[in-house]
Design a protein around this motif. Structure first.
Motif, PDB file in Angstrom:
ATOM      1  N   LYS A 119      -8.084   0.667   8.429  1.00  0.00           N
ATOM      2  CA  LYS A 119      -9.273   0.741   7.569  1.00  0.00           C
ATOM      3  C   LYS A 119      -9.944   2.108   7.676  1.00  0.00           C
ATOM      4  O   LYS A 119     -10.419   2.651   6.679  1.00  0.00           O
ATOM      5  N   ARG A 120      -9.970   2.665   8.872  1.00  0.00           N
ATOM      6  CA  ARG A 120     -10.561   3.994   9.069  1.00  0.00           C
ATOM      7  C   ARG A 120      -9.747   5.038   8.306  1.00  0.00           C
ATOM      8  O   ARG A 120     -10.302   5.890   7.615  1.00  0.00           O
ATOM      9  N   LEU A 148      -2.006   6.805  -4.200  1.00  0.00           N
ATOM     10  CA  LEU A 148      -0.807   6.065  -3.770  1.00  0.00           C
ATOM     11  C   LEU A 148      -0.910   5.697  -2.291  1.00  0.00           C
ATOM     12  O   LEU A 148      -0.617   4.560  -1.902  1.00  0.00           O
ATOM     13  N   LYS A 149      -1.346   6.652  -1.459  1.00  0.00           N
ATOM     14  CA  LYS A 149      -1.502   6.383  -0.027  1.00  0.00           C
ATOM     15  C   LYS A 149      -2.548   5.289   0.210  1.00  0.00           C
ATOM     16  O   LYS A 149      -2.373   4.441   1.086  1.00  0.00           O
ATOM     17  N   ILE A 150      -3.617   5.315  -0.575  1.00  0.00           N
ATOM     18  CA  ILE A 150      -4.667   4.292  -0.450  1.00  0.00           C
ATOM     19  C   ILE A 150      -4.096   2.917  -0.776  1.00  0.00           C
ATOM     20  O   ILE A 150      -4.352   1.940  -0.059  1.00  0.00           O
ATOM     21  N   LYS A 151      -3.301   2.837  -1.837  1.00  0.00           N
ATOM     22  CA  LYS A 151      -2.687   1.559  -2.216  1.00  0.00           C
ATOM     23  C   LYS A 151      -1.758   1.047  -1.122  1.00  0.00           C
ATOM     24  O   LYS A 151      -1.764  -0.142  -0.793  1.00  0.00           O
ATOM     25  N   ILE A 183      -3.916  -5.730   4.204  1.00  0.00           N
ATOM     26  CA  ILE A 183      -3.820  -7.144   3.809  1.00  0.00           C
ATOM     27  C   ILE A 183      -2.811  -7.872   4.699  1.00  0.00           C
ATOM     28  O   ILE A 183      -3.074  -8.975   5.176  1.00  0.00           O
ATOM     29  N   ARG A 184      -1.669  -7.226   4.953  1.00  0.00           N
ATOM     30  CA  ARG A 184      -0.658  -7.847   5.823  1.00  0.00           C
ATOM     31  C   ARG A 184      -1.209  -8.044   7.236  1.00  0.00           C
ATOM     32  O   ARG A 184      -1.005  -9.085   7.857  1.00  0.00           O
TER      33      ARG A 184
END
Length: 130
Positions: free
Chosen positions: A33-34, A111-114, A121-122
């Motif tokens: 998250k960070r 893209l990296k954020i996605k 989520i996993r």
């Protein structure tokens, strides 16, 4: 009895290992998250840079149109007008090139954020299973 004490100790050890594992997963989640937040800030920075570049490009475009109008009205030094117009058009292309690079940075950051969001989520699902 000794047998009960051993079973209880094994159970306590198993629970401690489970708690330790859970703490590690939560720590990993926090790190993910960070990292995502850092990338979101980077994306916002790129977005601001792009806006600034587009403002600059528009400003140069206005200057080009002014000089072209002056030149088309046969005002000023013809050779000087041509050189200034060419110089401004070159500057405009350079600005556009910068904008393309910024857009590419934005796209890769997005893209990296996605990808990180999927990992988060996993990781959250792993934590909820326990």
């Amino acid at each position: 009895s000794l047998r009960a004490d051993v079973k209880e100790a094994k159970y306590d050890l198993k629970r401690a290992k489970s708690n330790s594992c859970m703490a590690e997963k939560k720590l990993e989640l926090s790190a993910l998250k960070r990292e995502r937040e850092i990338l979101r800030n980077e994306y916002a920075k790129h977005n601001r840079q792009l806006a600034e570049v587009l403002v600059e490009k528009a400003s140069v475009g206005v200057e080009i149109k002014k000089l072209e109008a002056i030149d088309n009205s046969n005002l000023g030094d013809k050779a000087g007008n041509i050189k200034r117009i060419a110089s401004l058009k070159t500057k405009s292309l350079s600005i556009e090139s910068g904008a393309i690079e910024i857009k590419a940075d934005m796209d890769t950051t997005k893209l990296k954020i996605k990808e990180l969001t999927k990992k988060i989520i996993r990781q959250e699902k792993k934590i909820k299973k326990k």
